[in-house]
Scaffold this motif. Structure first.
Motif, short mmCIF file in Angstrom:
data_model
loop_
_atom_site.label_atom_id
_atom_site.label_comp_id
_atom_site.label_asym_id
_atom_site.label_seq_id
_atom_site.Cartn_x
_atom_site.Cartn_y
_atom_site.Cartn_z
N GLY A 104 -3.10 0.81 -6.54
CA GLY A 104 -3.32 1.87 -5.56
C GLY A 104 -3.65 3.19 -6.26
N LEU A 105 -3.46 3.24 -7.58
CA LEU A 105 -3.74 4.47 -8.32
C LEU A 105 -5.25 4.70 -8.36
N THR A 106 -5.65 5.97 -8.36
CA THR A 106 -7.08 6.28 -8.47
C THR A 106 -7.62 5.81 -9.82
N ASN B 252 6.31 -1.30 -6.61
CA ASN B 252 7.70 -1.45 -6.18
C ASN B 252 8.13 -2.91 -6.38
N PRO B 253 8.22 -3.35 -7.64
CA PRO B 253 8.44 -4.77 -7.92
C PRO B 253 9.76 -5.33 -7.40
N VAL B 254 10.74 -4.49 -7.11
CA VAL B 254 12.00 -5.02 -6.58
C VAL B 254 11.74 -5.79 -5.28
N VAL C 34 10.54 6.14 -12.97
CA VAL C 34 9.62 5.75 -11.90
C VAL C 34 8.95 7.00 -11.34
N CYS C 35 7.63 6.97 -11.27
CA CYS C 35 6.89 8.02 -10.55
C CYS C 35 6.54 7.44 -9.20
N ASP C 36 6.93 8.11 -8.14
CA ASP C 36 6.61 7.59 -6.81
C ASP C 36 6.57 8.75 -5.82
N PRO D 127 8.80 12.86 -8.44
CA PRO D 127 8.11 12.85 -7.14
C PRO D 127 6.67 13.33 -7.33
N VAL D 128 5.71 12.50 -6.89
CA VAL D 128 4.32 12.85 -7.16
C VAL D 128 3.56 13.16 -5.88
N THR D 129 2.42 13.82 -6.08
CA THR D 129 1.55 14.17 -4.95
C THR D 129 0.90 12.90 -4.40
N GLU E 144 -3.36 15.03 -0.90
CA GLU E 144 -3.03 16.28 -1.59
C GLU E 144 -3.73 16.40 -2.94
N GLU E 145 -4.55 15.39 -3.26
CA GLU E 145 -5.16 15.39 -4.59
C GLU E 145 -6.54 14.75 -4.51
N THR E 146 -7.38 15.12 -5.45
CA THR E 146 -8.72 14.55 -5.51
C THR E 146 -8.75 13.43 -6.52
N GLY F 286 3.00 -13.73 3.19
CA GLY F 286 1.83 -12.88 3.42
C GLY F 286 2.21 -11.62 4.17
N ARG F 287 1.31 -11.19 5.07
CA ARG F 287 1.40 -9.84 5.62
C ARG F 287 1.35 -9.77 7.13
N VAL F 288 1.86 -8.67 7.66
CA VAL F 288 1.65 -8.35 9.08
C VAL F 288 0.94 -6.99 9.15
N GLN G 230 2.80 -3.29 8.51
CA GLN G 230 3.48 -2.88 7.28
C GLN G 230 2.55 -3.07 6.09
N TYR G 231 2.73 -2.23 5.08
CA TYR G 231 1.89 -2.31 3.89
C TYR G 231 2.74 -2.68 2.68
N GLN G 232 2.39 -3.82 2.09
CA GLN G 232 2.97 -4.23 0.82
C GLN G 232 4.50 -4.23 0.84
N PRO H 140 6.66 -12.85 5.95
CA PRO H 140 6.03 -11.66 5.38
C PRO H 140 6.94 -11.08 4.31
N PHE H 141 6.33 -10.37 3.35
CA PHE H 141 7.13 -9.95 2.17
C PHE H 141 7.43 -8.45 2.14
N HIS H 142 7.30 -7.75 3.27
CA HIS H 142 7.36 -6.27 3.25
C HIS H 142 8.76 -5.67 3.17
N1 LIG Z 1 5.65 -12.97 -1.55
C1 LIG Z 1 4.58 -12.23 -1.77
N2 LIG Z 1 4.66 -11.22 -2.66
C2 LIG Z 1 3.57 -10.48 -2.93
C3 LIG Z 1 2.34 -10.75 -2.29
C4 LIG Z 1 2.29 -11.80 -1.34
O1 LIG Z 1 1.24 -12.09 -0.71
N3 LIG Z 1 3.43 -12.52 -1.13
N4 LIG Z 1 1.24 -9.98 -2.58
C5 LIG Z 1 1.18 -9.32 -3.88
C6 LIG Z 1 0.10 -8.32 -3.87
S1 LIG Z 1 -1.46 -8.87 -3.43
C7 LIG Z 1 0.30 -7.05 -4.20
S2 LIG Z 1 -1.05 -5.99 -4.31
C8 LIG Z 1 1.67 -6.56 -4.56
C9 LIG Z 1 1.91 -5.13 -4.15
O2 LIG Z 1 3.22 -4.78 -4.28
P1 LIG Z 1 3.67 -3.32 -4.80
O3 LIG Z 1 3.15 -3.11 -6.15
O4 LIG Z 1 5.13 -3.22 -4.69
O5 LIG Z 1 2.88 -2.42 -3.77
P2 LIG Z 1 3.25 -1.14 -2.95
O6 LIG Z 1 4.31 -1.40 -1.96
O7 LIG Z 1 1.95 -0.64 -2.47
O8 LIG Z 1 3.85 -0.21 -4.06
C10 LIG Z 1 3.27 0.95 -4.45
C11 LIG Z 1 4.36 1.96 -4.80
O9 LIG Z 1 3.74 3.09 -5.37
C12 LIG Z 1 3.94 4.24 -4.56
N5 LIG Z 1 2.69 5.00 -4.61
C13 LIG Z 1 1.67 5.03 -3.73
N6 LIG Z 1 0.69 5.82 -4.17
C14 LIG Z 1 1.08 6.31 -5.38
C15 LIG Z 1 0.49 7.18 -6.35
O10 LIG Z 1 -0.64 7.67 -6.21
N7 LIG Z 1 1.21 7.42 -7.48
C16 LIG Z 1 2.44 6.89 -7.69
N8 LIG Z 1 3.08 7.19 -8.82
N9 LIG Z 1 3.03 6.08 -6.77
C17 LIG Z 1 2.36 5.79 -5.65
C18 LIG Z 1 4.34 3.73 -3.20
O11 LIG Z 1 5.16 4.66 -2.54
C19 LIG Z 1 5.07 2.43 -3.55
O12 LIG Z 1 6.42 2.65 -3.82
O13 LIG Z 1 2.62 -7.41 -3.94
C20 LIG Z 1 2.52 -8.73 -4.34
N10 LIG Z 1 3.65 -9.46 -3.84
#
Ligand SMILES: Nc1nc2c(c(=O)[nH]1)N[C@H]1C(S)=C(S)[C@@H](COP(=O)(O)OP(=O)(O)OC[C@H]3O[C@@H](n4cnc5c(=O)[nH]c(N)nc54)[C@H](O)[C@@H]3O)O[C@H]1N2
Ligand SMILES: Nc1nc2c(c(=O)[nH]1)N[C@H]1C(S)=C(S)[C@@H](COP(=O)(O)OP(=O)(O)OC[C@H]3O[C@@H](n4cnc5c(=O)[nH]c(N)nc54)[C@H](O)[C@@H]3O)O[C@H]1N2
Ligand code: SF4
Ligand SMILES: [Mo]
Length: 726
Positions: A120-122, A414-416, A437-439, A454-456, A460-462, A617-619, A622-624, A689-691
């Protein structure tokens, strides 16, 4: 601060909206934002952006709510003597991080330092993070969550075509092809505005085949829905290729002219008789024949995969089998035909190109390639020999925490919640000497940290992102961040300075992008012809986009140390490359490579003790890991928590009624969530779903068996036992 919905035009009293892009998925929908008095942010439609033409899903529409100070972090946090996370100043927090990294390195060596990034990082952040790991920390131990996302498709695409760009064509081509096979992709939930392309396809007379063990909202739109057993897509694709051969549908002229390796691939497919494939997949022979007929009848066709077939311990071979099907029928590298992967995260594409991956340098270069090392080291002003070699893949890195890797910096994941075998991963994180952790929010991973920065956020950023089409986009800063937060680039700059590297980590995104251009020049993902001015004018530029040759006739780089004389000075700019491979593939001989693949079982097949298959998978709401979207009331109302989707027949066998708490148990652990009974799933399979964290965390159960090539974990298949939780 909260948003009040989408509006077509700016209301009186609102500042002129700034055009930008959604923070979440790889569609990178265009939207405009304006701050409103009273601290709200309004979202406006941006119909000029062709990908979504103004449409947004609920996540995008409500994303500004996460900008509100109440929803996010606004002060660094440090672990105090009594174990609590308490607010601290930036200097104290940064000093603590630098000091701990320094100590770990002095005691155990640079490879005891780990870095975990995010898709998700630029581009600028991903680039700076990779450089920070290799140049400042000197560690090889960096990888990112994209490994969990599209790494299998990337590996298969590189193997077959010599280059990995998710979609080798723009989305606008999809409605104009004859047939689309969508494999393990549910855009009705994961990319709602994308559905329009499928609707238009069918309006134009094209057909849609969806391959998914569940009858999803996407599958409901299909002309044909195949519901294979999870983990058997490889056999399914081979069965289709078998029929293509048996029915004389191979495009011999194309195979002859544009590919290599056909004989071996053909022989491998011929071993997969339709009846054998039916037994493995549960897809009947007549259904297989119908799919082949629909795919081969029109002049043009596409196969698009997403996480269903890719997140398997044989994901690379599985995608390879679908690519073989495209190649045998002449459906790759031709107008309106091809194979594509629908990348997932906001910068899932760009995030995999610029060096936060364990084996990679910017421009999609290989860390093991001496010429690539020389070029990038030249741009970085360091000795090529000082660059570490490839490190561990994401899961292997997480698994090594607390033993080989003692201190970790997490940025953008957010690997937890999201890593496979999550309870184990959580334990490894807890066993670290030091975690930073930067988040933007206090994610479940941040909650374990010794220091949280805590990050922008996006608005808030380009910065630039590269969407699922390979279109590089400019996200513009639209509002002022609250006091107390700083950008990720600023964090890396400050840490680098504290660790003795004063130069090379600018805080201005455009300055980072200018360096990225030079570092990527001449690489597979060449951005050297792209600049911010151009991105502001155009609705994105597709890579590769090399800088035009400099006026003196050179290619703009001097070829020895990789430094560039102003790329693009003078001549006509390169238009970018919306469509790849039309003349030749990116392999040495220009031919696409067939890879002979054979079906094999999943790493864990059901048995007496664990008789049911779990897929995840997903609904839509919710995101990730949910770190961001679980803070939005409207989204929580739509998707309040985890659930276990199961077929009425399985429910009857278990004595489970709708809403009953079900315990799902695998060899990794146990999760509990309410039953959701539906005929839209195979009776041998349950879906979660895994959210969400906690008791209903799907990843407590998942199997970290890794694909041998991509190192993708098997998120989509494991064996479980299901019982009503008493
Ligand atoms: N069971 C199961 N598990 C899966 C999947 C699945 O299908 N099933 N899918 C997998 C897939 S495809 C993915 S992509 C992963 C994703 O899983 P994660 O890597 O956990 O994804 P996010 O929840 O998007 O976590 C991004 C974190 O970074 C923060 N964040 C957002 N923008 C920024 C930023 O610009 N800078 C910083 N420092 N932090 C930021 C968010 O607040 C969030 O805490 O999950 C995987 N896990
Ligand atoms: N709402 C929402 N949208 C998102 C995201 C999100 O978290 N939430 N995340 C974004 C990201 S990072 C990604 S990677 C994309 C993912 O986008 P998708 O790949 O569309 O999402 P998933 O739900 O993980 O998986 C798609 C489908 O694969 C099916 N499936 C499960 N096992 C198998 C199998 O063995 N074979 C086949 N053929 N299919 C199988 C599932 O039933 C599911 O319907 O979505 C992006 N968009
Ligand atoms: S589809 Fe993706 S990019 Fe578009 S609004 Fe929704 S989350 Fe954002
Ligand atoms: Mo993803």
């Amino acid at each position: 601060m909260q948003n009040t919905g989408t509006h077509r035009t700016a209301a009186p009293g609102t500042a002129t909206p700034t055009p930008t892009h959604c923070p979440y998925c790889a569609l990178q929908c265009g939207m405009s934002l304006a701050p409103v008095e009273g601290g709200t942010v309004e979202v406006f439609e941006r119909t000029d952006f062709p990908v979504n033409r103004g449409a947004l899903c609920g996540k995008g529409r409500t994303a500004p709510q996460v900008l509100a100070p109440g929803a996010r972090l606004t002060s660094p946090l440090v672990r105090s003597g009594d174990g609590a996370l308490v607010p601290a100043g930036w200097d104290e927090a940064l000093d603590r991080i630098a000091g701990n990294l320094e100590r770990t390195r002095a005691r155990y060596g640079a490879d005891a330092l780990g870095v975990f990034g995010g898709g998700g990082l630029t581009n600028e952040k991903a680039y700076a993070l990779g450089k920070f790991a290799r140049v400042v920390l000197g560690t090889s131990q960096i990888d990112y969550n994209g490994r969990f996302c599209m790494s299998s498709a990337a590996a298969a695409g590189t193997r077959a075509f010599g280059l990995d760009r998710g979609l080798p064509f723009p989305l606008e081509d999809i409605p104009r092809t004859g047939c689309v096979i969508l494999v393990g992709s549910n855009p009705a939930e994961t990319m709602p505005p994308f559905l329009r392309y499928l609707t238009e396809l069918r309006e134009n007379g094209g057909t849609l085949i969806v391959v998914d063990p569940r009858r999803t909202k996407t599958a409901e739109q299909a002309d044909l829905h195949l519901a294979p057993r999870p983990g058997t897509d490889l056999a399914l694709a081979l069965g289709m290729l078998h029929l293509v051969v048996a029915e004389g549908r191979v495009d011999r002229a194309y195979v002859e002219e544009r590919t290599s390796g056909w004989e071996e691939a053909r022989a491998a497919a011929m071993a997969h008789w339709p009846e054998y494939v039916e037994r493995i997949t549960g897809v009947s022979v007549p259904e297989l024949r119908e799919a082949v007929r629909m795919f081969c009848a029109p002049d043009t066709a596409m196969v698009l995969t997403a996480r269903g077939p890719e997140q398997q311990a044989k994901g690379t071979d599985t995608v390879g089998a679908w690519i073989n099907l495209c190649l045998a029928t002449g459906r790759a590298g031709r107008p309106l035909s091809g194979y594509g992967c629908l990348t997932g995260q906001g910068n899932g594409q760009g995030g995999r190109e610029h060096g936060q991956k364990a084996d990679q340098l910017p421009g999609y270069r290989k860390l093991t390639d001496p010429a690539a090392r020389r070029h990038v080291a030249g741009v970085w002003g360091v000795d090529p020999d000082s660059l570490p070699g490839p490190g561990r893949s994401a899961y292997e890195l997480l698994d090594a925490l607390g033993t080989d890797v003692r201190s970790l910096l997490v940025m953008g994941s957010n690997p937890v919640v999201s890593a496979p075998r999550a309870a184990h991963v959580e334990g490894r994180l807890r066993s670290l000497d030091f975690l930073a952790v930067c988040d933007v929010v206090l994610s479940e991973t941040a909650a374990l940290a010794d220091v949280v920065l805590p990050v922008t956020q996006w608005a808030e950023e380009t910065g630039t992102t590269t969407n699922l089409e390979g279109r590089v986009l400019l996200r513009r800063r639209a509002i002022t961040p609250p006091d107390g937060v700083r950008g990720d680039l600023e964090v890396l700059h400050s840490l680098a300075g504290r660790l003795g590297v004063e130069k090379g980590f600018p805080t201005e995104p455009e300055e980072v992008f200018e360096e990225l251009r030079r570092a990527s020049a001449g690489g597979p993902a060449d951005y050297s012809g792209i600049d911010y001015r151009r991105l502001a004018r155009e609705n994105g530029v597709f890579w590769p986009c090399p800088a035009p040759p400099a006026p003196d006739g050179t290619d703009g780089t001097d070829g020895t140390d990789g430094t560039t004389d102003v790329p693009g000075a003078g001549s006509v700019p390169h238009p970018g490359t919306p469509r790849l491979f039309l003349d030749r593939f990116a392999t040495d001989d220009g031919r696409a490579r067939f890879v002979p693949v054979a079906h094999r079982p999943s790493a864990e097949e059901p048995d007496d003790e664990y008789p049911v298959l779990l897929t995840t998978g997903r609904v839509v709401a919710q995101y990730q890991s949910g770190a961001q979207t679980r803070r939005v009331a409207e989204l929580n109302a739509a998707a309040p928590g985890p659930f276990v989707e199961l077929h009425p027949r399985l429910a009857a066998r278990l004595g489970a009624a709708e809403g009953d708490p079900l315990a799902v148990v695998s060899r990794r652990g146990r999760a509990v969530a309410p039953a959701r009974i539906t005929t839209g799933i195979r009776p041998d399979t349950v879906f979660m779903p895994f959210h969400w964290p906690g008791e209903g965390r799907a990843n407590t159960l998942t199997n970290p068996a890794l694909d041998p090539t991509s190192r993708m974990p098997e998120f989509k298949v494991c064996a479980v036992r299901v019982e009503v939780a008493r």
